[in-house]
Write a protein that holds these residues in place. Structure first.
Motif, short mmCIF file in Angstrom:
data_model
loop_
_atom_site.label_atom_id
_atom_site.label_comp_id
_atom_site.label_asym_id
_atom_site.label_seq_id
_atom_site.Cartn_x
_atom_site.Cartn_y
_atom_site.Cartn_z
N ASP A 94 7.06 23.88 -13.36
CA ASP A 94 8.12 23.81 -14.35
C ASP A 94 9.47 23.48 -13.69
O ASP A 94 10.22 22.61 -14.13
N TRP A 95 9.75 24.19 -12.60
CA TRP A 95 11.03 24.01 -11.92
C TRP A 95 11.11 22.64 -11.25
O TRP A 95 12.11 21.94 -11.34
N ALA A 96 10.02 22.24 -10.60
CA ALA A 96 10.01 20.95 -9.91
C ALA A 96 10.25 19.82 -10.90
O ALA A 96 10.93 18.84 -10.59
N SER A 97 9.70 19.95 -12.12
CA SER A 97 9.90 18.85 -13.06
C SER A 97 11.32 18.85 -13.63
O SER A 97 11.71 17.92 -14.33
N LYS A 98 12.11 19.87 -13.30
CA LYS A 98 13.52 19.88 -13.71
C LYS A 98 14.48 19.51 -12.58
O LYS A 98 15.53 18.93 -12.83
N VAL A 99 14.14 19.87 -11.34
CA VAL A 99 15.11 19.66 -10.26
C VAL A 99 14.65 18.74 -9.13
O VAL A 99 15.39 18.52 -8.17
N LEU A 100 13.43 18.23 -9.19
CA LEU A 100 12.96 17.31 -8.16
C LEU A 100 12.69 15.91 -8.73
O LEU A 100 11.91 15.14 -8.20
N ARG A 101 13.35 15.60 -9.84
CA ARG A 101 13.17 14.28 -10.45
C ARG A 101 13.87 13.22 -9.61
O ARG A 101 14.72 13.53 -8.79
N ARG A 102 13.52 11.97 -9.86
CA ARG A 102 14.21 10.89 -9.17
C ARG A 102 15.72 10.99 -9.41
O ARG A 102 16.53 10.77 -8.50
N GLU A 103 16.11 11.35 -10.63
CA GLU A 103 17.54 11.50 -10.95
C GLU A 103 18.18 12.56 -10.04
O GLU A 103 19.34 12.41 -9.63
N ASP A 104 17.43 13.62 -9.76
CA ASP A 104 17.99 14.68 -8.92
C ASP A 104 18.16 14.21 -7.48
O ASP A 104 19.13 14.57 -6.81
N MET A 105 17.21 13.38 -7.04
CA MET A 105 17.33 12.83 -5.68
C MET A 105 18.53 11.88 -5.61
O MET A 105 19.28 11.86 -4.64
#
Ligand code: NAG
Ligand code: NAG
Ligand code: NAG
Ligand code: NAG
Ligand code: NAG
Length: 670
Positions: free
Chosen positions: A625-636
């Motif tokens: 759940d967390w990874a799909s919120k903060v490890l997105r391409r947008e986050d990178m």
């Protein structure tokens, strides 16, 4: 082109390795890029054989086209999430459901602590520019860099969760550069080949004169990421590391001097003194190029000497010499459970410290990086250089690993993230190659992946427990015996591990490499064959059918980690490598940390398999759940953008007056 298709048609063959070799040996069709294929062809043109090799990818291509697309989106990654993208979505994380773990096992305590720490951290989320800028000043002691407002605006429009602490790594990496001369750094950055260059809102990349630059795809993946923020970037030269291994390792004393200068240069000057425009690069660009020599060192057998000099003077690493690789593993395997980063019971309480080789001198004999890396091209000078992974003590500016930006299934695992917890096999799976460095006949038992695969092999453990010490040259059962493992009856560790463990190599990566009569890389290896059986690879999507997914370093980071975190399985991690996302992931909440010696692995599995299935499931779900919120391409992209704003400022001769202060002036006038 066809070779890419081949890779996808044989998923699992390569995704563990990051194609780590340098120089790339143009010998195996499986590995070959188009250029390599051409080289092969050139070298062997006379032989009819090559024609056969060349047709293999084509055949696979045809076959692949005929097969159903196994990785097509069945579960839409967004649709399966609870929250809406963006907006107030992250609010649910301000109060994650507290683990009501009710027992006295140390791991239960660690899980509870992780929930509490995470709630406090995410509670600091910034919802407004003014709050974000204020938190920046509070933590960094400076005004944010110019362009901070545009960055925050983009973050909001992407629904990114912004907590200032998530960017601690940027400041850790950039701070030493405040102690160096900005104009000199501009010249250095301009002089290094393999760079992305931004001028007047346009981008270009530069490669070595070398006709076949290694890992050119990395440069292009990063360039595409920079493209996404291009209109908002000042002029920049971004030299990047195209090797797996980190490249800058400056003695501790030099870095300490620079960070001290950074400390004293912190200043929240009055807003009316702020400058928002960066100094032009005109003089740099019109000057005849001043050469810069990083004085690269190749001293692979002595890497530990350089590591040790980068460690604090009073640290344990500083006091030991490199190992003699001929010595047995028992010479270095620690037989204590009270490392500074462990809690009662020997489990990892501080993952940051558990990654730090300075605190663990035994790692000089337990990790390929320190025994004999695949390549060493290292400088002990500080200069601007960007890299996808590094040891905590390396001095590169860390950016998201290029393979995380690749859409290739072998790295990302595709669009499927696995089924429900209840449907998964109650066990652990690992597949990979025996990478980690140049494992050789006289040193292979010091490499981390060899150790891991033996320690999770029930038959090998049974042999050792039966008195055949020679059967387990990579590990030390006395050390693992320090841990309480309640499940197996006395002497039955092997059969118990055999019940739930499915690990193995799909390539043994001998050094020197061996080839068959067709010039293909041989997967087996005479000196390790008695200890390891080659096993079939498993695509990541199939690995997701197991509950537990351990991740081990290869030549540097394992590019699978993001895929594992995004999966619905429970990821486990042991590493000495730092990555861009470390400050936004919480050990024991989003993944299970384990020690680089692996001596805690049995006790950890005993905990989850012996009555704590729900805790494993919770970590799997929280992580996904967390990874799909903060490890997105947008986050990178947002991480890279923030870093580049800092980088542009620290390389600017006017850096002491560059700052974003609009929030203060607007506030004052209203
Ligand atoms: C913990 O377990 C004990 C006995 O199983 C029970 O009496 C107690 O209420 C539980 N506490 C919590 C907080 O769930
Ligand atoms: C760890 O424990 C051993 C003995 O159990 C002791 O000799 C050693 O000093 C301890 N080390 C630390 C760092 O506490
Ligand atoms: C092992 O278990 C015993 C009894 O339950 C406990 O006293 C001891 O502290 C445990 N040791 C470790 C290292 O967890
Ligand atoms: C872990 O150790 C680091 C380095 O010593 C320290 O800065 C950090 O606060 C520690 N983290 C926790 C959670 O204790
Ligand atoms: C497990 O260990 C046994 C005994 O050393 C060995 O024969 C076998 O090949 C190993 N299996 C794997 C998958 O490496």
């Amino acid at each position: 082109m066809a070779t890419i298709v081949l890779l996808e048609a044989l998923p699992g063959t390569l995704y563990n390795t990051r194609c780590t070799k340098l120089p790339i040996t143009p010998t195996t069709p499986i590995w070959a890029s188009t250029t390599e294929m051409l080289l092969v062809a050139k070298a062997r043109l006379k032989y009819l054989v090559i024609a056969c090799i060349a047709t293999i990818p084509v055949l696979y291509f045809i076959l692949y086209q005929a097969l159903p697309d196994t990785f097509s989106s069945v579960v839409s990654s967004k649709g399966s999430l609870k929250g809406r993208p963006g907006g107030k979505d992250g609010a649910q994380h301000a109060t994650p459901s507290l683990a009501k773990v009710n027992d006295s096992h140390p791991i239960s305590g660690l899980i509870e602590d992780a929930y509490a720490r995470f709630s406090r951290l995410v509670g600091k989320r910034s919802w407004s520019l003014a709050h974000a800028a204020a938190r920046y000043r509070e933590l960094r002691g400076r005004h944010p860099p110019p362009g901070f407002d545009k960055w925050f605006e983009a973050a909001q429009s992407h629904g990114a969760i912004i907590v200032e602490e998530f960017f601690n790594r940027i400041h850790h990496d950039i701070n030493p550069f405040w102690g160096a001369d900005p104009q000199e750094m501009r010249h250095q950055a301009r002089a290094i080949p393999h760079a992305i260059r931004v001028r007047n809102g346009k981008i270009a990349h530069f490669k070595d004169d070398d006709a076949d630059p290694p890992r050119k795809d990395r440069l292009e993946l990063w360039e595409k990421l920079v493209q996404d923020m291009l209109p908002h970037l000042p002029d920049l030269d971004i030299p990047v590391n195209l090797l797996d291994e980190p490249r800058v390792l400056v003695p501790w004393e030099d870095i300490a001097r620079n960070t001290a200068k950074e400390q004293t240069s912190r200043h929240l000057f009055p807003p009316n003194e702020a400058v928002a425009e960066h100094t032009s690069f005109l003089d740099i660009d019109t000057d005849p190029l001043q050469p810069f020599d990083p004085e690269w060192i190749d001293d692979r057998h002595k890497y530990w000497d350089y590591v040790s000099r980068a460690c604090p003077p009073n640290s344990p690493a500083r006091k030991v010499q490199p190992i003699d690789p001929a010595n047995p593993i028992d010479d270095v395997f620690p037989t204590i459970q009270n490392m500074s980063y462990m809690v009662h019971g020997g489990f990892i309480g501080n993952f940051t410290q558990a990654q730090d080789p300075c605190l663990q001198p035994h790692l000089r004999g337990m990790h390929g990086t320190f025994v004999e890396a695949f390549s060493m091209v290292t400088s002990t000078k500080l200069f601007p250089f960007f890299s996808g992974s590094k040891l905590p003590i390396n001095n590169e500016l860390l950016i998201p690993d290029a393979m995380y930006l690749s859409s290739e299934t072998r790295y990302s695992g595709g669009t499927k993230h696995g089924g429900s917890w209840a449907e998964k096999k109650n066990g652990l799976v690992w597949r990979g190659t025996a990478s980690g460095g140049r494992n050789q006949e006289n040193n292979w038992w010091h490499y981390q992946r060899h150790r891991f695969v033996q320690m999770l092999n029930g038959s090998a453990i049974t042999l050792v427990q039966g008195g055949d010490a020679g059967a387990g040259p990579t590990f030390n059962l006395k050390a693992t015996g320090l841990y309480n493992v309640s499940a197996p009856p006395e002497g039955q560790l092997g059969p118990w591990v055999g019940e739930w463990s499915d690990v193995g190599f799909n390539r043994l990566d001998c050094w020197p490499e061996r080839h068959d009569w067709l010039g293909r890389l041989r997967l087996d290896c005479p000196y390790t064959d008695p200890f390891f059986a080659l096993v079939a690879s498993k695509p990541m999507a199939e690995q997701y059918n197991y509950k537990f997914l351990p991740d081990i370093d290869g030549n540097s980071v394992s590019a699978r980690w993001r895929g594992f975190l995004l999966s619905t399985s429970c990821p486990l991690k042991a590493t000495v490598y730092a990555e861009w996302h470390d400050d936004r992931l919480m050990p024991w909440l989003h993944f299970v940390p384990f020690d680089n010696t692996f001596m805690d692995i049995y006790a950890i599995m005993d905990y989850f398999l012996g009555g704590h299935d729900a805790e494993g499931q919770r970590i799997a779900e929280e992580g996904h759940d967390w990874a799909s919120k903060v490890l997105r391409r947008e986050d990178m992209m947002l991480y890279m953008w923030r870093l580049l704003l800092e980088y542009a400022r620290v390389l600017d001769p006017q850096r002491d007056r560059l700052g974003f202060v609009d929030d203060l002036t607007t506030f004052a006038s209203t």
